[in-house]
Motif scaffolding. Structure first.
Motif, PDB file in Angstrom:
ATOM      1  N   ARG A 128       0.817  -1.216   0.000  1.00 15.34           N
ATOM      2  CA  ARG A 128       0.000   0.000   0.000  1.00 15.34           C
ATOM      3  C   ARG A 128       0.851   1.266   0.000  1.00 15.34           C
ATOM      4  O   ARG A 128       0.352   2.360  -0.271  1.00 15.34           O
ATOM      5  N   SER A 129       2.131   1.141   0.278  1.00 18.03           N
ATOM      6  CA  SER A 129       3.030   2.302   0.203  1.00 18.03           C
ATOM      7  C   SER A 129       3.263   2.744  -1.234  1.00 18.03           C
ATOM      8  O   SER A 129       3.735   3.862  -1.477  1.00 18.03           O
ATOM      9  N   GLU A 130       2.925   1.885  -2.191  1.00 21.63           N
ATOM     10  CA  GLU A 130       3.124   2.191  -3.619  1.00 21.63           C
ATOM     11  C   GLU A 130       1.890   2.896  -4.184  1.00 21.63           C
ATOM     12  O   GLU A 130       0.759   2.481  -3.950  1.00 21.63           O
ATOM     13  N   THR A 131       2.146   3.951  -4.963  1.00 19.35           N
ATOM     14  CA  THR A 131       1.051   4.732  -5.551  1.00 19.35           C
ATOM     15  C   THR A 131       0.152   3.874  -6.427  1.00 19.35           C
ATOM     16  O   THR A 131      -1.086   4.004  -6.396  1.00 19.35           O
ATOM     17  N   THR A 132       0.756   2.991  -7.219  1.00 13.78           N
ATOM     18  CA  THR A 132      -0.038   2.146  -8.118  1.00 13.78           C
ATOM     19  C   THR A 132      -1.037   1.299  -7.344  1.00 13.78           C
ATOM     20  O   THR A 132      -2.189   1.129  -7.763  1.00 13.78           O
ATOM     21  N   VAL A 133      -0.627   0.772  -6.213  1.00 10.17           N
ATOM     22  CA  VAL A 133      -1.504  -0.080  -5.415  1.00 10.17           C
ATOM     23  C   VAL A 133      -2.648   0.734  -4.821  1.00 10.17           C
ATOM     24  O   VAL A 133      -3.776   0.246  -4.702  1.00 10.17           O
ATOM     25  N   ARG A 134      -2.378   1.975  -4.470  1.00  7.18           N
ATOM     26  CA  ARG A 134      -3.417   2.815  -3.874  1.00  7.18           C
ATOM     27  C   ARG A 134      -4.335   3.459  -4.922  1.00  7.18           C
ATOM     28  O   ARG A 134      -5.406   3.965  -4.590  1.00  7.18           O
ATOM     29  N   SER A 135      -3.925   3.434  -6.173  1.00  6.52           N
ATOM     30  CA  SER A 135      -4.686   4.120  -7.217  1.00  6.52           C
ATOM     31  C   SER A 135      -5.953   3.365  -7.585  1.00  6.52           C
ATOM     32  O   SER A 135      -6.035   2.131  -7.442  1.00  6.52           O
ATOM     33  N   ASP A 136      -6.974   4.115  -8.087  1.00  2.41           N
ATOM     34  CA  ASP A 136      -8.190   3.490  -8.584  1.00  2.41           C
ATOM     35  C   ASP A 136      -7.878   2.646  -9.818  1.00  2.41           C
ATOM     36  O   ASP A 136      -6.987   2.965 -10.616  1.00  2.41           O
ATOM     37  N   LEU A 137      -8.640   1.567  -9.963  1.00  3.67           N
ATOM     38  CA  LEU A 137      -8.516   0.779 -11.189  1.00  3.67           C
ATOM     39  C   LEU A 137      -9.010   1.613 -12.374  1.00  3.67           C
ATOM     40  O   LEU A 137     -10.028   2.310 -12.270  1.00  3.67           O
ATOM     41  N   PRO A 138      -8.320   1.544 -13.508  1.00  2.00           N
ATOM     42  CA  PRO A 138      -8.714   2.349 -14.688  1.00  2.00           C
ATOM     43  C   PRO A 138      -9.916   1.738 -15.411  1.00  2.00           C
ATOM     44  O   PRO A 138      -9.830   1.344 -16.581  1.00  2.00           O
ATOM     45  N   ARG A 139     -11.047   1.682 -14.721  1.00  2.00           N
ATOM     46  CA  ARG A 139     -12.242   1.062 -15.284  1.00  2.00           C
ATOM     47  C   ARG A 139     -12.632   1.676 -16.628  1.00  2.00           C
ATOM     48  O   ARG A 139     -13.027   0.972 -17.562  1.00  2.00           O
ATOM     49  N   PHE A 140     -12.542   3.005 -16.739  1.00  2.00           N
ATOM     50  CA  PHE A 140     -12.986   3.685 -17.954  1.00  2.00           C
ATOM     51  C   PHE A 140     -11.810   4.169 -18.801  1.00  2.00           C
ATOM     52  O   PHE A 140     -11.978   5.003 -19.699  1.00  2.00           O
ATOM     53  N   GLY A 141     -10.610   3.652 -18.527  1.00  2.00           N
ATOM     54  CA  GLY A 141      -9.437   4.046 -19.297  1.00  2.00           C
ATOM     55  C   GLY A 141      -9.366   3.319 -20.624  1.00  2.00           C
ATOM     56  O   GLY A 141     -10.127   2.378 -20.914  1.00  2.00           O
ATOM     57  N   SER A 142      -8.417   3.746 -21.440  1.00  2.00           N
ATOM     58  CA  SER A 142      -8.176   3.081 -22.722  1.00  2.00           C
ATOM     59  C   SER A 142      -7.507   1.733 -22.481  1.00  2.00           C
ATOM     60  O   SER A 142      -7.038   1.443 -21.377  1.00  2.00           O
ATOM     61  N   GLU A 143      -7.434   0.933 -23.552  1.00  2.00           N
ATOM     62  CA  GLU A 143      -6.769  -0.357 -23.432  1.00  2.00           C
ATOM     63  C   GLU A 143      -5.306  -0.179 -23.055  1.00  2.00           C
ATOM     64  O   GLU A 143      -4.756  -0.952 -22.259  1.00  2.00           O
ATOM     65  N   ASP A 144      -4.666   0.855 -23.604  1.00  4.38           N
ATOM     66  CA  ASP A 144      -3.263   1.116 -23.283  1.00  4.38           C
ATOM     67  C   ASP A 144      -3.108   1.471 -21.809  1.00  4.38           C
ATOM     68  O   ASP A 144      -2.163   1.028 -21.141  1.00  4.38           O
TER      69      ASP A 144
END
Length: 394
Positions: A242-258
């Motif tokens: 959880r100290s990592e930003t990626t782990v704390r970030s929201d899942l990119p549900r509405f993001g592009s495939e990339d």
């Protein structure tokens, strides 16, 4: 009792951890008086007399079903309107004579000798231990054919107990699992009779059934061992990351495939980096030891610190404390979820405590070359941290 608890560990043998633990069952024959100092019928009677024990802590079981409490106790209403249940000895005897098994959970928290046994096993096996007591009088099976979600070590204290062992039908089943084990075969792989002084180790998931012999009472302890599984490691790792930003970030549900692919790649890299370190498993186990639950032992009457009395004794109330040296040579003690840093001179003193047993303050002072007052101050910090307790030696 120290000798009895240590003898149980010694009786497991040098090959137990490497060849038996978590792998297969083992029967350990013993002398009838081997466990005479652990728990007896008088001790059990005293516990039932002097404690108010309600289900499920205390229960009577037949075929895996608990009997209603009113069949062996009667409610008592105090003048302040609270209700508790008093055992009725005649009804209790009647239910037991008819085939019920008496179960007392976590007896290690009620009886000092059993508690010491549990702590010795925790120190040796590096895992939490809960000890339950079982007493029965008839061939009725209190729980039928069943399996446990934890390893067990059984100590036959008195009488005899017949065990039918069928083996596992699912490898390493869990309390919360994706599937249930298939039923066991009709015939057991082995039938054993445990005599007083015998021990039996059984891994989790092994089907078994237990019954006393006709007309022969039985009293045994079952030492249940807390599991530490891959699922536990993964859960701990997710918290650690959880100290990592990626782990704390929201899942990119509405993001592009990339964007989704980049997120998953970043998350996977973090996990694989951790798994690439050869120390991951040892780090996890060290944390498990360091956060091991301390046993409840107050240090009354010393509520304002430990006095510099040479005759006072001290012991750790957690069996899996960790002691190491830091880069400056200081002694670092981790126990009960806390960490203390002491000067290098304290290492011999702390080593005695971590090894187990009760130690007088003057003994600890001599080991470290410190004054009694300095040792009392050190111990006061551990008592306040609830990982040590003091009392009169002997």
């Amino acid at each position: 009792m120290t000798t009895d608890a240590s003898a149980v560990v010694a009786h497991l043998g040098e090959d137990f951890l490497a060849q038996v633990y978590g792998r297969t069952y083992r029967h350990f024959p013993g002398d009838p008086g081997r466990f005479s100092g652990v728990l007896g019928w008088h001790d059990l009677n005293s516990l039932l007399t002097h404690h108010r024990l309600d289900p499920p802590r205390l229960r009577l079981s037949v075929g895996g079903e608990a009997l209603p409490q009113h069949t062996y106790s009667t409610p008592v209403t105090t003048r302040r309107g609270t209700v508790w249940h008093r055992l009725k000895p005649a009804d209790l005897h009647g239910r037991l004579a008819e085939g019920a098994t008496l179960v007392l959970d976590a007896i290690d928290e009620l009886h000092p000798h059993v508690g010491q046994l549990a702590q010795e096993l925790e120190r040796h096996l590096r895992t939490g231990i809960q000890v339950n007591a079982y007493a029965s009088w008839t061939p009725e099976e209190g729980f039928g054919v069943h399996w446990d979600d934890h390893d067990v070590l059984v100590l036959q204290l008195d009488g005899v107990k017949k065990w039918r062992i069928y083996g596992p039908t699912r490898q390493a089943p869990l309390h919360r699992d994706t599937d249930v084990p298939e039923p066991p075969p009709d015939e057991p792989m082995v039938e054993l009779v445990l005599q007083a002084g015998d021990m039996l180790y059984l891994p989790r998931g092994w089907w078994h059934a237990v019954a006393a012999s006709e007309g022969v009472h039985s009293l045994h302890l079952t030492c249940g061992m807390q599991t530490a599984t891959g699922a536990d490691l993964l859960q701990w790792l997710s918290e650690h990351l959880r100290s990592e930003t990626t782990v704390r970030s929201d899942l990119p549900r509405f993001g592009s495939e990339d964007e989704k692919n980049e997120f998953m790649r970043s998350l996977g890299d973090l996990v694989m980096k951790e798994f690439g370190h050869g120390t991951l498993l040892d780090r996890f186990l060290a944390v498990r030891d360091a956060t091991d639950r301390a046993r409840l032992v107050p240090s009354l009457p010393y509520v304002e610190g430990v006095p510099p009395d040479p005759a006072l004794s001290v012991h750790l109330v957690t069996a899996r404390a960790r002691l190491r040296r830091d880069g400056e040579g200081n002694a670092v003690l981790t126990a009960g979820g806390e960490e203390w840093i002491f000067g290098p001179q304290t290492a011999p003193l702390l080593s005695l405590l971590v090894a187990g047993g009760h130690h007088r303050l003057d003994t600890l002072a001599r080991a470290a070359g410190l004054r009694i007052g300095q040792v009392a101050l050190l111990v006061s910090g551990l008592v306040d941290g609830e990982v040590a307790a003091v009392g009169w030696a002997g």
